[in-house]
Scaffold this active site. Sequence first.
Site, PDB file in Angstrom:
ATOM      1  N   GLY A 115       8.386 -45.809 -49.011  1.00 57.39           N
ATOM      2  CA  GLY A 115       9.532 -45.998 -48.144  1.00 57.39           C
ATOM      3  C   GLY A 115       9.123 -46.716 -46.878  1.00 57.39           C
ATOM      4  CD  GLU A 116      12.127 -51.267 -44.990  1.00 60.37           C
ATOM      5  OE1 GLU A 116      12.188 -51.316 -43.756  1.00 60.37           O
ATOM      6  OE2 GLU A 116      12.746 -52.047 -45.732  1.00 60.37           O
ATOM      7  N   GLY A 117       8.279 -47.622 -43.305  1.00 55.68           N
ATOM      8  CA  GLY A 117       7.724 -46.793 -42.250  1.00 55.68           C
ATOM      9  C   GLY A 117       6.638 -45.872 -42.758  1.00 55.68           C
TER      10      GLY A 117
END
Length: 653
Positions: free
Chosen positions: A550-552
């Site tokens: 996931g982004e981050g």
Amino acid sequence: MSVEGWNTVLVLGGIRSGKSEFAESLVADAPTVRYVATSAAADPDDTEWATRLAAHRARRPGSWTTEETADDPRRLADVLASAGPNETLLVDDLGGWVTVLLDPAHQPADDVATITELADAVRASEARIVLVSPEVGLSLVPTTPLGRAFADALGAANRAVADACDAVALVVAGQPAWLKPSAPLPPVDVPTRAAPADGTDGAVPAAAATVPADGPLPEVLTPTVPPAPRTPAGTTWTTPTMALPVVATGLVIQPGMELPMPDEYAGPQAVQRLGTLDLPRAGLGVLERVVEFAAATQGTPTPTPWTDVRVLLLHGDHTGGVAAGAPVGESTRLARQARAGRGALARLAAENGAGLQVVDAPPAAPIEHGPALDADTVESALRYGWRLAEEAAEAGVRLLVLGACGAGAEAAAAAVLVATAGAEAPTVLGRVHTADGEIDDAAWMVRCATVRDALHRTRRSPRDAKDILAELGGGDVAVACGVLLGATARRVPVLLDGPVGLAAGMVARDLAGQARHWCLLVDHGGHPAVRLAADVLGLTPLLDLRLDLGEGANALAALPLLRSVLALAGSLPAHPQHGGPDDDGDSDLPADAAATVPDAEPETAAPVAAGDGAGQPDVTPEFAEPTPAGPGPTTTAPADAGPEPDPSGRRAG
């Protein structure tokens, strides 16, 4: 060429109704068109028909190419099926195609099967297609068997092709009437929005469509693991150049802003310093770039590990075809999970002692039908993101991690990259996976078609940064762009992670070219959009782990490694040859001690003759050879009893 977002069109009309002219107008803006002629060659004695064909040819622009399929009616389906996504085809017309199909010279032939093949080819083709056909359903029943066979076959072909096309138009006396669709509608089975997991209808209040530039900022969550201590005393951070809040100063975010650049000398000096440390062989390898980046952004050749880190998770859903295949309510669940301190992102933030801030961005409208945001919302989102970066800098944050979790965010970011980098949608859109981990090709094709339609809809729109954010980007990309600009103004580096951050970097580049120099990409994650944007921005990924947390979360997973590299670079002593302590822990050697070795005896080494032997003076070398441990000469001087050197400088044979 698309009409209200639809890209395969059947144009029906009677004789001399203007159907061909209308079909040609639909593809007039295409750079190249392949004109597919289906009629057989006319009778040489039929001058009137030859005149009609000549008029058709005269209307075609010089950039068009012509392909004839009269010899084999089955070949039309092959031409349509093999056309690429960047091609535009105009088929004129199906009446001539049916005439050839019924020609006894092409019998025996299964007319029904051939018509079915044509409809299937239209439905599966990736190209933009306009087909022209006479409408025979409004005329009288022919009086001859051949006439009735023609009407039946053409009527069946029109019905099959109309069912396969996205749009159908009927031209009467030069006036088009759209039969399918009667009004622009979103594609079937595509979620128009991601509903919240609490069972509400997910309707967005009118006030939520814009981000108040001067409103309260989201809460900064505290992880369960205590954060690491702040920067050690004695470390000098460069003073921000824009210390006043952007809202208070009335700064207008516009192209050509002059923002600070990282220290151009500290980075190379830090890399040069690495060469003097007590590191074996290649040392840090490609991770030297981390040291160089940290040194440049911190303004010192001896950077320290990032201790004050904040993660900004942007939650803004996109509606329409870009959200095809996205589980309903999944993005809302992820944002709620992060706020509650659960999930991969929150756990990794806790492990890294990083703060977590979940930011609600304005929802975006379907980009295939109109702009994602209005101009005022774009302006507010940019300033809101700038304020997020300012507040982080005021709180002592020294590194921002940018992530996103909105439905359709990846496809919207890909649309921005297509518009700014000139790519094709299928090359930058990642595969779509279901909740069970299976690949959803149908949803991927819907996303490709949506991005293609949006790019065609905006083909005449300006390509300025704010225009791209309004037409294609949406709220999360706009807020992320503001974060990058604000972080650049306050000299705070940013770890990018995922398509949204990279798309924001592409847009921010056109507002302030300095922004990309404050960004670091840890891992491309195997995403084609990230690869493309990184190449355009000059951001070489440090790792190739293909993380998909996931982004981050991907950046946070690699953050301990980056910190370890900076800790090594800052704490390791210099090599003994460069003034560092020896193996016994003795004090540092003098600065010139590396030029000699303790066992050497410079006073016994005879000078080495220099010059051409013709009276040139001898030059004493700056170093002395050590005494060999094994057999061999013990001096570099010529033997006393040896022959005199040859004045000519040649060696004896």
